[in-house]
Design a protein around this motif. Structure first.
Motif, PDB file in Angstrom:
ATOM      1  N   PHE A 187       0.983  -1.189  -0.077  1.00 59.43           N
ATOM      2  CA  PHE A 187      -0.139   0.373  -0.047  1.00 59.43           C
ATOM      3  C   PHE A 187       1.063   1.321  -0.224  1.00 59.43           C
ATOM      4  O   PHE A 187       2.346   1.078   0.255  1.00 59.43           O
ATOM      5  CB  PHE A 187      -0.543   0.838   1.778  1.00 59.43           C
ATOM      6  N   SER A 188       0.285   2.102  -1.164  1.00 62.82           N
ATOM      7  CA  SER A 188       1.285   3.487  -0.551  1.00 62.82           C
ATOM      8  C   SER A 188       0.022   4.337  -0.352  1.00 62.82           C
ATOM      9  O   SER A 188      -0.946   4.546  -0.521  1.00 62.82           O
ATOM     10  CB  SER A 188       1.643   3.460  -1.630  1.00 62.82           C
ATOM     11  N   VAL A 189       0.492   6.145   0.047  1.00 64.11           N
ATOM     12  CA  VAL A 189      -0.868   7.212  -0.057  1.00 64.11           C
ATOM     13  C   VAL A 189       0.309   8.128  -0.402  1.00 64.11           C
ATOM     14  O   VAL A 189       0.984   8.029  -0.123  1.00 64.11           O
ATOM     15  CB  VAL A 189      -0.613   7.418   1.572  1.00 64.11           C
ATOM     16  N   VAL A 190      -0.896   9.391  -0.309  1.00 62.71           N
ATOM     17  CA  VAL A 190      -0.674  10.454  -1.040  1.00 62.71           C
ATOM     18  C   VAL A 190      -0.735  11.604   0.047  1.00 62.71           C
ATOM     19  O   VAL A 190      -2.532  11.093   0.167  1.00 62.71           O
ATOM     20  CB  VAL A 190      -0.278  10.562  -2.524  1.00 62.71           C
ATOM     21  N   GLU A 191      -0.604  11.779   0.480  1.00 62.10           N
ATOM     22  CA  GLU A 191      -0.449  12.937   1.587  1.00 62.10           C
ATOM     23  C   GLU A 191      -0.241  14.432   0.892  1.00 62.10           C
ATOM     24  O   GLU A 191       0.549  15.020   0.327  1.00 62.10           O
ATOM     25  CB  GLU A 191       0.353  12.685   2.679  1.00 62.10           C
ATOM     26  N   ARG A 192      -1.819  15.796   1.365  1.00 62.81           N
ATOM     27  CA  ARG A 192      -1.194  16.979   0.683  1.00 62.81           C
ATOM     28  C   ARG A 192       0.359  17.764   1.687  1.00 62.81           C
ATOM     29  O   ARG A 192       0.275  18.485   0.641  1.00 62.81           O
ATOM     30  CB  ARG A 192      -2.428  17.441   1.182  1.00 62.81           C
ATOM     31  N   THR A 193       0.008  16.900   2.065  1.00 65.16           N
ATOM     32  CA  THR A 193       1.770  17.504   2.719  1.00 65.16           C
ATOM     33  C   THR A 193       2.495  17.227   2.482  1.00 65.16           C
ATOM     34  O   THR A 193       4.055  18.033   2.575  1.00 65.16           O
ATOM     35  CB  THR A 193       1.608  17.563   4.692  1.00 65.16           C
ATOM     36  N   ARG A 194       2.898  16.149   1.945  1.00 65.67           N
ATOM     37  CA  ARG A 194       3.877  15.753   1.386  1.00 65.67           C
ATOM     38  C   ARG A 194       4.363  16.170  -0.461  1.00 65.67           C
ATOM     39  O   ARG A 194       3.070  15.639  -0.709  1.00 65.67           O
ATOM     40  CB  ARG A 194       3.625  13.840   2.240  1.00 65.67           C
ATOM     41  N   PRO A 195       5.082  15.432  -0.502  1.00 65.60           N
ATOM     42  CA  PRO A 195       5.526  15.944  -1.891  1.00 65.60           C
ATOM     43  C   PRO A 195       5.717  15.190  -3.325  1.00 65.60           C
ATOM     44  O   PRO A 195       5.629  14.860  -4.384  1.00 65.60           O
ATOM     45  CB  PRO A 195       6.983  16.980  -1.628  1.00 65.60           C
ATOM     46  N   GLU A 196       4.975  13.731  -1.804  1.00 62.73           N
ATOM     47  CA  GLU A 196       5.960  12.178  -3.072  1.00 62.73           C
ATOM     48  C   GLU A 196       5.185  12.013  -1.963  1.00 62.73           C
ATOM     49  O   GLU A 196       4.289  12.082  -1.186  1.00 62.73           O
ATOM     50  CB  GLU A 196       6.910  11.850  -3.452  1.00 62.73           C
ATOM     51  N   PRO A 197       4.388   9.851  -2.783  1.00 65.35           N
ATOM     52  CA  PRO A 197       3.684   9.278  -1.934  1.00 65.35           C
ATOM     53  C   PRO A 197       4.832   8.626  -1.057  1.00 65.35           C
ATOM     54  O   PRO A 197       6.155   8.220  -1.483  1.00 65.35           O
ATOM     55  CB  PRO A 197       3.431   8.391  -3.340  1.00 65.35           C
ATOM     56  N   THR A 198       4.100   7.940   0.081  1.00 65.02           N
ATOM     57  CA  THR A 198       4.740   6.793   0.589  1.00 65.02           C
ATOM     58  C   THR A 198       5.450   5.958  -0.331  1.00 65.02           C
ATOM     59  O   THR A 198       5.109   5.629  -0.985  1.00 65.02           O
ATOM     60  CB  THR A 198       4.633   6.683   2.077  1.00 65.02           C
TER      61      THR A 198
END
Length: 267
Positions: A187-198
């Motif tokens: 699994f991976s997550v894209v968060e609004r505050t991060r520049p790239e996916p986990t």
């Protein structure tokens, strides 16, 4: 006079036909309240209804809809979700816009019969992320600010989406190619505050099994899962905290090891 009326009716009918979208899917299963918006008109969906290119499907609380596309790809739409079929022509990569909520999809490996196996057959967009699908079984969820995806089979590429203007298929392909490549069980997550996916991370075996079986979102009907969708609602798979979706590989390893078989899978 009658002749003029007849000609007028024919012209009106032809006008509506010209604006009508191509039939790209059929409704196979419904639960609860599921509506479709087509050409500015909202109507209730029924089993065996055909869905057109450009249609927007919306589900209510504890509701669910399953559609099957012309290539036999399946898409299950979870509760409190809104999804637009931007394009599904069959002669080019399809584009689905998931405005909010979650979908579980099984995309046939034969879609488009593409010779280039590294080219995405379907793109799933959310307000902040985009996924390139290459024949696979996956789940994707968004609350409008954060997006999480779990891969059960096949291969997907996943990246943050910041500029939604001028998104041709080639442009979408270049965006996902610059993101992360996921393997089954990750699994991976894209968060609004991060520049790239986990960094794609392996799910706990029991957790993955429960998620994989929840194709029709039955778990979402449980009382503890009936939470109103808000921008603060977590999209991280149940049982994993924010630490587990950080880009720190050691933190990921420790967090996943602590996830028990009794984790709440429906949040």
């Amino acid at each position: 006079m009658e002749k003029r009326l007849f000609i007028g009716c024919v012209l009106i009918t032809l006008s509506f036909s010209a604006f009508a979208g191509k039939k790209v899917a059929v409704v196979k299963m419904l639960r609860g309240e599921v509506n479709v918006l087509t050409l500015g008109k909202t109507s209730k969906l029924n089993v065996n209804d055909q869905v057109e290119d450009g249609s927007v499907i919306k589900t209510g609380e504890k509701s669910f809809g399953k559609i099957v596309f012309t290539d036999q790809s399946q898409m299950n739409i979870g509760p409190v979700s809104e999804m637009k079929i931007e394009k599904f022509s069959g002669d080019d990569s399809g584009v689905i816009d998931l405005v909010k909520g979650k979908i579980r999809s099984q995309v046939t490996k034969d879609y488009l019969q593409m010779k280039d196996k590294d080219k995405s057959k379907l793109f799933i967009k959310t307000p902040n992320a985009v996924m390139g699908v290459r024949g696979t079984d996956f789940m994707i969820s968004t609350n409008g600010q954060n997006t999480a995806t779990v891969l059960f089979e096949g291969e997907i590429v996943f990246n943050k989406l910041e500029n939604r203007q001028g998104l041709t298929s080639d442009r979408l392909e270049s965006i996902v190619d610059a993101g992360v490549r996921m393997q089954p069980g990750e699994f991976s997550v894209v968060e609004r505050t991060r520049p790239e996916p986990t960094i794609p991370s392996v799910l706990n075996v029991q957790q993955l099994e429960v998620l994989e079986k929840n194709q029709n979102f039955e778990s979402d009907r449980a009382p503890q899962a009936a939470v109103e969708e808000t921008p603060q609602t977590s999209v991280v798979p149940g049982g994993l905290t924010g630490q587990a979706v950080s880009n720190n590989p050691e933190a990921l390893k420790q967090e996943i090891a602590q996830v028990g078989a009794t984790s709440d899978m429906a949040k």
